[in-house]
Write an enzyme that holds these catalytic residues in place. Sequence first.
Site, PDB file in Angstrom:
ATOM      1  N   CYS A 150      45.395  22.034  21.709  1.00 50.44           N
ATOM      2  CA  CYS A 150      45.032  20.715  22.249  1.00 50.44           C
ATOM      3  C   CYS A 150      43.521  20.490  22.213  1.00 50.44           C
ATOM      4  O   CYS A 150      43.055  19.478  21.673  1.00 50.44           O
ATOM      5  CB  CYS A 150      45.578  20.564  23.662  1.00 50.44           C
TER       6      CYS A 150
HETATM    7  N1  LIG Z   1      50.725  22.677  27.387  1.00 48.81           N
HETATM    8  C1  LIG Z   1      49.934  22.147  26.469  1.00 48.81           C
HETATM    9  O1  LIG Z   1      49.194  21.194  26.734  1.00 48.81           O
HETATM   10  C2  LIG Z   1      49.913  22.713  25.072  1.00 48.81           C
HETATM   11  C3  LIG Z   1      49.097  22.079  24.116  1.00 48.81           C
HETATM   12  C4  LIG Z   1      49.048  22.614  22.806  1.00 48.81           C
HETATM   13  C5  LIG Z   1      49.766  23.750  22.505  1.00 48.81           C
HETATM   14  N2  LIG Z   1      50.519  24.353  23.476  1.00 48.81           N
HETATM   15  C6  LIG Z   1      51.212  25.579  23.105  1.00 48.81           C
HETATM   16  O2  LIG Z   1      52.607  25.353  23.133  1.00 48.81           O
HETATM   17  C7  LIG Z   1      53.274  26.542  23.547  1.00 48.81           C
HETATM   18  C8  LIG Z   1      54.149  26.198  24.752  1.00 48.81           C
HETATM   19  O3  LIG Z   1      53.297  25.727  25.786  1.00 48.81           O
HETATM   20  P1  LIG Z   1      53.857  25.177  27.150  1.00 48.81           P
HETATM   21  O4  LIG Z   1      52.703  24.575  27.864  1.00 48.81           O
HETATM   22  O5  LIG Z   1      55.081  24.377  26.943  1.00 48.81           O
HETATM   23  O6  LIG Z   1      54.265  26.558  27.878  1.00 48.81           O
HETATM   24  P2  LIG Z   1      55.321  26.760  29.062  1.00 48.81           P
HETATM   25  O7  LIG Z   1      55.422  25.513  29.841  1.00 48.81           O
HETATM   26  O8  LIG Z   1      54.895  28.010  29.755  1.00 48.81           O
HETATM   27  O9  LIG Z   1      56.698  27.009  28.300  1.00 48.81           O
HETATM   28  C9  LIG Z   1      56.981  28.168  27.570  1.00 48.81           C
HETATM   29  C10 LIG Z   1      58.436  28.153  27.157  1.00 48.81           C
HETATM   30  O10 LIG Z   1      58.711  29.341  26.417  1.00 48.81           O
HETATM   31  C11 LIG Z   1      59.834  30.021  27.010  1.00 48.81           C
HETATM   32  N3  LIG Z   1      59.682  31.466  26.791  1.00 48.81           N
HETATM   33  C12 LIG Z   1      58.711  32.294  27.257  1.00 48.81           C
HETATM   34  N4  LIG Z   1      58.885  33.546  26.777  1.00 48.81           N
HETATM   35  C13 LIG Z   1      60.004  33.492  25.984  1.00 48.81           C
HETATM   36  C14 LIG Z   1      60.730  34.459  25.229  1.00 48.81           C
HETATM   37  N5  LIG Z   1      60.331  35.725  25.151  1.00 48.81           N
HETATM   38  N6  LIG Z   1      61.840  34.037  24.570  1.00 48.81           N
HETATM   39  C15 LIG Z   1      62.262  32.747  24.645  1.00 48.81           C
HETATM   40  N7  LIG Z   1      61.634  31.799  25.354  1.00 48.81           N
HETATM   41  C16 LIG Z   1      60.521  32.168  26.011  1.00 48.81           C
HETATM   42  C17 LIG Z   1      59.766  29.622  28.456  1.00 48.81           C
HETATM   43  O11 LIG Z   1      61.043  29.823  29.043  1.00 48.81           O
HETATM   44  P3  LIG Z   1      61.166  29.937  30.654  1.00 48.81           P
HETATM   45  O12 LIG Z   1      60.588  28.666  31.211  1.00 48.81           O
HETATM   46  O13 LIG Z   1      62.605  30.059  30.880  1.00 48.81           O
HETATM   47  O14 LIG Z   1      60.337  31.150  30.997  1.00 48.81           O
HETATM   48  C18 LIG Z   1      59.428  28.141  28.312  1.00 48.81           C
HETATM   49  O15 LIG Z   1      60.576  27.425  27.905  1.00 48.81           O
HETATM   50  C19 LIG Z   1      52.183  27.557  23.892  1.00 48.81           C
HETATM   51  O16 LIG Z   1      51.989  28.444  22.835  1.00 48.81           O
HETATM   52  C20 LIG Z   1      50.957  26.700  24.090  1.00 48.81           C
HETATM   53  O17 LIG Z   1      49.760  27.381  23.793  1.00 48.81           O
HETATM   54  C21 LIG Z   1      50.618  23.848  24.727  1.00 48.81           C
END
Ligand SMILES: NC(=O)c1ccc[n+]([C@@H]2O[C@H](COP(=O)([O-])OP(=O)(O)OC[C@H]3O[C@@H](n4cnc5c(N)ncnc54)[C@H](OP(=O)(O)O)[C@@H]3O)[C@@H](O)[C@H]2O)c1
Length: 341
Positions: A150
């Site tokens: 982001c």
């Molecule tokens: N948030 C942002 O603004 C943003 C912006 C750009 C990029 N990103 C990237 O996008 C990705 C996701 O971000 P997010 O903010 O959505 O994170 P998040 O809210 O922490 O969600 C992570 C997801 O991955 C699942 N997960 C974690 N470990 C896993 C495993 N071993 N096997 C299967 N599922 C697993 C979690 O499941 P549970 O909830 O059941 O644990 C949850 O569904 C990250 O790499 C982040 O860097 C995020």
Amino acid sequence: MVNVGIVGATGYAGEELIKILLRHPGVKITYLSAKIDKPIPISEIFGYLKGRLEIICELPDYKRMASLCELLFMALPHTVSMEMVPYLLKENLKIIDLSADYRLRDIKNYEKFYNVKHKSPQIIKEAVYGLPELYREKIKKAKLIANPGCYPTAGILGILPALIADLIETDSIIIDAKSGFTGAGRKPDLNNIFSEVNENLKAYKVNIHQHMPEIEEQLSRFSKKKIKINFVPHLIPLNRGILETIYLKKKDKKLEVKEIISVYKRFYKKEPFIRIYEEKKFPQIKDVLYTNFCDLGFYTKAGEDLLIVIVAIDNLLKGASGQAVQNFNIMYGFNERESLL
Ligand SMILES: NC(=O)c1ccc[n+]([C@@H]2O[C@H](COP(=O)([O-])OP(=O)(O)OC[C@H]3O[C@@H](n4cnc5c(N)ncnc54)[C@H](OP(=O)(O)O)[C@@H]3O)[C@@H](O)[C@H]2O)c1
């Protein structure tokens, strides 16, 4: 109709993907997965999906992913998808990975900034960096997209036109970035609970944030110069949105803001999600929230060194899931704006 799955469906980025893809006329969501104790209908996790998406969210299972999907969005924490992606590519699935695992060509930087050994470095060079404004032609043919971070999305889009036009010095770039706390993901952490974040503003990871090498690598690749930046991220008490104030030093003091604006307008002439502000008008977070737009505004005066570029995006859309769907649209020949406007 393209059958797609979302891995990490219960996180913030995964949830946004579900919302966008549900209204996409060329997509059927066929598989959802997360790190959960037992399979559970997604509508029990997100109640507003009741009657709209009755799919069971389950633990990742490669065979089911391969049999049910043509493309997977991986919205997983970094280090998780680098274990899964090699198997999935072998099964001929296309992947849009929202994590950082395939964003950096420089593996040493990945290992240094993410503090982990890369488990599938051989695949990194196959990944196309998914910033459509720079790599649209490569995205069309890609099997693996490394969707940008982001902060890097805002930073690169804010700096690159001035850099390419050779308008700025390369040794004094400063990005002052502010993000709402969905940027840190949905997983609870003492640093992002309400009472810690509310009524507060703080800098963190000053000049050591993991998004720095990503911004530097892309700016260097495109300008063919070695670019170093200074990067100060801040956490602000908002749910979502990023505002970056970028300080640049002009090579030619005589340049006026009108000339800068016309350089950026030319560079982004055909871009559906870039909005350039006129003189004396500046972007703000509330104007990009829940949109895939990246808004850019400028300050400089003839006779001054300083050029300020202000960039606003929604971290969960142009900074993550919106951009991922924009990439998907490009890969499959849909209108790039489909389900994003
Ligand atoms: N948030 C942002 O603004 C943003 C912006 C750009 C990029 N990103 C990237 O996008 C990705 C996701 O971000 P997010 O903010 O959505 O994170 P998040 O809210 O922490 O969600 C992570 C997801 O991955 C699942 N997960 C974690 N470990 C896993 C495993 N071993 N096997 C299967 N599922 C697993 C979690 O499941 P549970 O909830 O059941 O644990 C949850 O569904 C990250 O790499 C982040 O860097 C995020």
